[in-house]
Structures are given as structure tokens and as C-alpha cells.
Write a protein that holds these residues in place. Structure first.
Motif, short mmCIF file in Angstrom:
data_model
loop_
_atom_site.label_atom_id
_atom_site.label_comp_id
_atom_site.label_asym_id
_atom_site.label_seq_id
_atom_site.Cartn_x
_atom_site.Cartn_y
_atom_site.Cartn_z
N GLY A 1 0.82 -1.21 0.00
CA GLY A 1 0.00 0.00 0.00
C GLY A 1 0.86 1.25 0.00
O GLY A 1 0.56 2.22 -0.70
N ARG A 2 1.93 1.23 0.78
CA ARG A 2 2.82 2.40 0.81
C ARG A 2 3.50 2.59 -0.53
O ARG A 2 3.60 3.71 -1.04
CB ARG A 2 3.86 2.24 1.93
N ALA A 3 3.94 1.50 -1.13
CA ALA A 3 4.59 1.61 -2.44
C ALA A 3 3.58 2.10 -3.48
O ALA A 3 3.91 2.93 -4.33
CB ALA A 3 5.16 0.25 -2.84
N ALA A 4 2.34 1.60 -3.40
CA ALA A 4 1.31 2.01 -4.36
C ALA A 4 1.05 3.51 -4.25
O ALA A 4 0.79 4.18 -5.26
CB ALA A 4 0.02 1.22 -4.12
N GLU A 5 1.13 4.03 -3.03
CA GLU A 5 0.93 5.47 -2.83
C GLU A 5 2.00 6.28 -3.56
O GLU A 5 1.70 7.26 -4.23
CB GLU A 5 1.06 5.77 -1.33
N VAL A 6 3.24 5.83 -3.44
CA VAL A 6 4.34 6.52 -4.10
C VAL A 6 4.12 6.49 -5.61
O VAL A 6 4.27 7.50 -6.31
CB VAL A 6 5.69 5.85 -3.75
N LEU A 7 3.71 5.33 -6.12
CA LEU A 7 3.50 5.21 -7.56
C LEU A 7 2.35 6.09 -8.04
O LEU A 7 2.41 6.70 -9.10
CB LEU A 7 3.21 3.76 -7.94
N ALA A 8 1.28 6.17 -7.23
CA ALA A 8 0.12 6.96 -7.62
C ALA A 8 0.49 8.44 -7.76
O ALA A 8 -0.08 9.15 -8.58
CB ALA A 8 -0.99 6.79 -6.59
N LYS A 9 1.47 8.88 -6.99
CA LYS A 9 1.90 10.28 -7.07
C LYS A 9 2.77 10.53 -8.29
O LYS A 9 3.06 11.67 -8.63
CB LYS A 9 2.67 10.67 -5.80
N ASN A 10 3.23 9.46 -8.93
CA ASN A 10 4.13 9.59 -10.09
C ASN A 10 3.63 8.72 -11.24
O ASN A 10 4.31 7.81 -11.69
CB ASN A 10 5.54 9.16 -9.70
N PRO A 11 2.40 9.04 -11.72
CA PRO A 11 1.75 8.11 -12.65
C PRO A 11 2.51 7.87 -13.95
O PRO A 11 2.51 6.76 -14.46
CB PRO A 11 0.38 8.77 -12.91
N GLY A 12 3.17 8.92 -14.48
CA GLY A 12 3.78 8.74 -15.81
C GLY A 12 5.19 8.18 -15.77
O GLY A 12 5.81 8.00 -16.81
N ALA A 13 5.69 7.89 -14.57
CA ALA A 13 7.11 7.52 -14.46
C ALA A 13 7.41 6.24 -15.25
O ALA A 13 6.67 5.27 -15.18
CB ALA A 13 7.47 7.33 -12.99
N PRO A 14 8.52 6.26 -16.00
CA PRO A 14 8.92 5.05 -16.72
C PRO A 14 9.35 3.94 -15.74
O PRO A 14 9.60 4.21 -14.57
CB PRO A 14 10.10 5.50 -17.57
N THR A 15 9.42 2.72 -16.27
CA THR A 15 9.63 1.55 -15.40
C THR A 15 10.81 1.70 -14.44
O THR A 15 10.69 1.43 -13.25
CB THR A 15 9.82 0.29 -16.28
#
Ligand code: 5AD
Length: 368
Positions: free
Chosen positions: A231-245
Motif C-alpha cells: 500500500g505504501r509503495a502504491a501510494e508513491v506510484l500513484a503520485k508519479n503516474p507517468g514515471a517510466p519503469t
């Protein structure tokens, strides 16, 4: 349908074609299992768990959750309510809690079977074959254990092994086969949009449902729980939606966990969940498919009804005593956490009517 065709449907965004898919699934549902919606009363026996699944709010490592285990009387209250409400089944679910001793559960099953005309479904995780046999002999009818994803690498990462002999994904599939061998109806399912999952993975999950010839198939969208590593990792990703892999991998490594990054991520939303329900109905026309709590949590007003209209034929109203419900927080804002069992029941019946259907009678097992 092969994997490629399933992936194509899972990606479909044309509204007319999707309407056609849901209409087809609904027609197959009507032809094979009829208009009855089976009600399964759910009692969450215990939120104690020895596992550390990275997505789950009651994982052993979540040290601030207050833990509970129901008394036999509290469980019997749930059985009484299920029977009074006219349900055909009582589902006993818990974390993987070995403090729930084999004999304790067996006694409950025998009491329920003696006092009520209820089918009994168990959802108690990976236990010993001796426990499973004992419970079957005590009268249990069905067993639920989701395999969560058929991507073995992803399975291993999100389910840290609990011991040297933990067989991981193979153990989970093995459990389903053993349970079937013992004479249980078997149920399984996956989370939709679990981080790290690809469309191909999800399509293979659906083919696995058919390969296992599951009697019951329950799926729901992944819901990020902020008190979990995933969940914590998903939060970080949600804040950076366009980030490449690469960037995503670096961002998530910062939260202290090497996140499984998918190059073809599946959205964890209800539309995808409805597509999964519809495709599952087409693949296994006579299976029992619930419109799940995770779907209802995602969209409290319409989730459950839309699930019923997309191919589902089962709902599982929560009959856990209200004071324990909030503690069974596998994900946040879980629906019905503050309701009385009566309210939960009324809502379920209203939604079945709203979906244009009728409450089921009898045990509601799979009829081939
Ligand atoms: N989001 C969605 N579903 C979850 N489950 C557990 N945690 C989550 C979550 N964060 C599901 C798993 C499990 C079932 C009881 O609940 O699929 O098998």
C-alpha cells in the motif's frame, strides 16, 4: 477463448462492445444458474494471522491492529441470523490462525449442521490435511482459498513464506486439489490490479479457473491499505503516474521494498472487475460467482448490483458482530463495517431486487 482473446476483452474500452459482453454474460448466467442470487452469511472468526502478505491489512506484521477471535457463542449467533434471514450458507472466514484449533472448528461445524439447515463454507487458509479432513467429516461442504495470482514470481514476492516447507504458489494450487479430493466444493480467485500484475497474468488467472474447474470464483479489485508495504509503495506510484519503469522501480525502492513493477499494469478498478466476472461466467457457465465486498467497497452505491448484472449470482452479506467488523480490515473503508447484521441483510435484499433478481433458496451449491 484463449489467452490472447481474453487479454483483448480485458483491454476493451469500446462501450458498445462492452455492453455486448455484459449482456452475453448475463444471458449465460440466466441460462445456467437462473435468476436466484444465493446469499452466504459471512462470519469473520478471527483476524489473527501468521502470514505476512504484503497487501493485507491484517498481516502478522501490522502490529497496531487489535486482534480478536470469536467465541463459539458469537459464531453460533451468526449461524442463527443466517438461518433466520433465509440464507443457504454460512461462511466461516479467518486469517491463518492456528489458535483456531481443528477440534474447535469441527465442533462449530457439527453444531451448525445439527441446529440449522445451512451449508458450511470454510475460508481459513492453508491448514494441515488432517484439519481439512476433520472438518469435512464434521460436515463442512465448501472451502475457499484464493491463489491471488498465477504469476509465480509475483506470488512469491507478495506472500513471504512462513516456513522452510512453505510451497508458495504450488502449495496453494496443491491445497485446492487436496480439498477437492476430500470432497469439498472448491473456490478460489485473484485480486485484480495487484501491483506487478500484467494483462497476460490476469488472462492466465482466468484460464486457471477453468483448468481447476472451480465451483466458486471470487475476485475483487486490489485496494491499497496504507499500513502495508504494498500500500505504501502504491501510494508513491500513484503520485508519479507517468514515471517510466526504471523510475518506478527507484521510487518504490525508496519506501524500503523492491516493488514488483509491471510493464503492462492492470487497473485495479471495478470496470476491470466486471469484465473479469463476465469472462469467468463465459468460461465456467455453471460456477457460483459472487459480487464481492471489494467491488462493493469501491462503489458503495452501484458496485454490488452491477456485479450481479455482469454475470455474478452470489452475494456474501457480513454477519460478523458489529463490534469486531472494523478490526477485520484487510483493506480500508471496507463496506458495512458499522452496520448491524439486520442493516447488512436489508441492503443485500434491496440490491438483489434492484438488480432485477430474486433471493435464492436452498444451499446454492454448484449444479453441473
Ligand atoms: N485489496 C483487495 N483484496 C484484498 N484481499 C486481502 N487484502 C486485500 C486488499 N488490500 C483479499 C485477498 C484474500 C481475500 C480474503 O481478500 O484476495 O484472499
Amino acid at each position: 477463448m484463449n489467452e490472447k482473446e481474453i487479454v483483448k476483452w480485458l483491454r476493451e474500452d469500446d462501450p458498445d462492445r462492452l455492453t455486448e459482453l455484459f449482456r452475453k454474460a448475463d444471458a449465460v448466467r440466466r441460462d445456467h444458474v437462473g435468476d436466484a442470487v444465493h446469499l452466504r452469511g459471512l462470519v469473520e472468526l478471527s483476524n489473527i494471522c501468521r502470514r505476512n502478505c504484503l497487501y493485507c491489512g491484517v498481516r502478522a506484521g501490522h502490529s497496531t491492529v487489535e486482534r480478536y477471535r470469536l467465541t463459539a457463542d458469537e459464531v453460533m449467533q451468526g449461524a442463527r441470523l443466517a438461518s433466520e434471514f433465509g440464507y443457504g450458507t454460512l461462511v466461516m472466514q479467518a486469517g491463518e490462525d492456528f489458535g483456531l484449533e481443528g477440534e474447535f472448528v469441527a465442533d462449530l461445524i457439527r453444531r451448525i449442521k445439527k441446529e440449522y439447515a445451512l451449508a458450511v463454507t470454510l475460508s481459513l487458509g492453508e491448514r494441515t490435511e488432517a484439519d481439512w479432513r476433520l472438518w469435512r467429516e464434521a460436515g463442512a461442504d465448501r472451502y475457499l482459498i484464493r491463489f491471488e495470482t498465477c504469476n509465480k514470481d509475483l506470488f512469491r514476492v507478495i506472500h513471504p513464506p512462513v516456513g522452510k516447507d512453505d510451497l508458495g504458489f504450488e502449495g496453494r494450487i496443491g491445497a485446492l486439489r487436496v480439498l477437492r479430493g476430500l470432497g469439498y466444493e472448491i473456490g478460489s480467485g485473484v485480486m485484480i490490479g495487484i501491483p506487478g500484475q500484467t494483462y497476460a497474468d490476469l488472462a492466465r488467472d482466468l484460464l486457471m479457473f477453468r483448468e481447476l474447474d472451480l465451483d466458486m470464483i471470487g475476485n475483487g479489485p486490489y485496494l491499497a491499505h496504507p499500513e502495508t508495504p504494498l500500500g505504501r509503495a502504491a501510494e508513491v506510484l500513484a503520485k508519479n503516474p507517468g514515471a517510466p519503469t526504471d523510475e518506478r522501480r527507484r521510487l518504490t525502492a525508496e519506501v524500503g521494498f523492491d516493488y514488483p513493477v509491471s510493464d503492462d499494469p492492470v487497473p485495479a478498478d471495478n470496470l476491470t472487475a466486471f469484465k473479469v466476472i463476465a469472462l469467468t461466467r463465459l468460461l465456467l457457465p455453471d460456477s457460483n460467482i459472487p459480487s464481492t465486498t471489494a467491488i462493493a467497497t469501491n462503489d458503495r452505491l452501484h458496485g454490488r448490483v452491477t456485479g450481479l448484472q455482469s454475470g455474478a449470482n452470489v452475494v456474501m452479506p457480513n454477519l460478523t458482530p458489529t463490534r469486531y467488523r472494523a478490526l477485520y480490515e484487510i483493506y480500508p473503508n471496507k463496506s458495512a463495517t458499522t452496520e448491524s447484521p439486520e442493516e447488512t441483510h436489508r441492503t443485500a435484499i434491496a440490491q438483489i431486487i434492484e438488480a432485477g433478481r430474486i433471493p435464492g433458496t436452498g444451499p446454492g451449491g454448484r449444479i453441473r
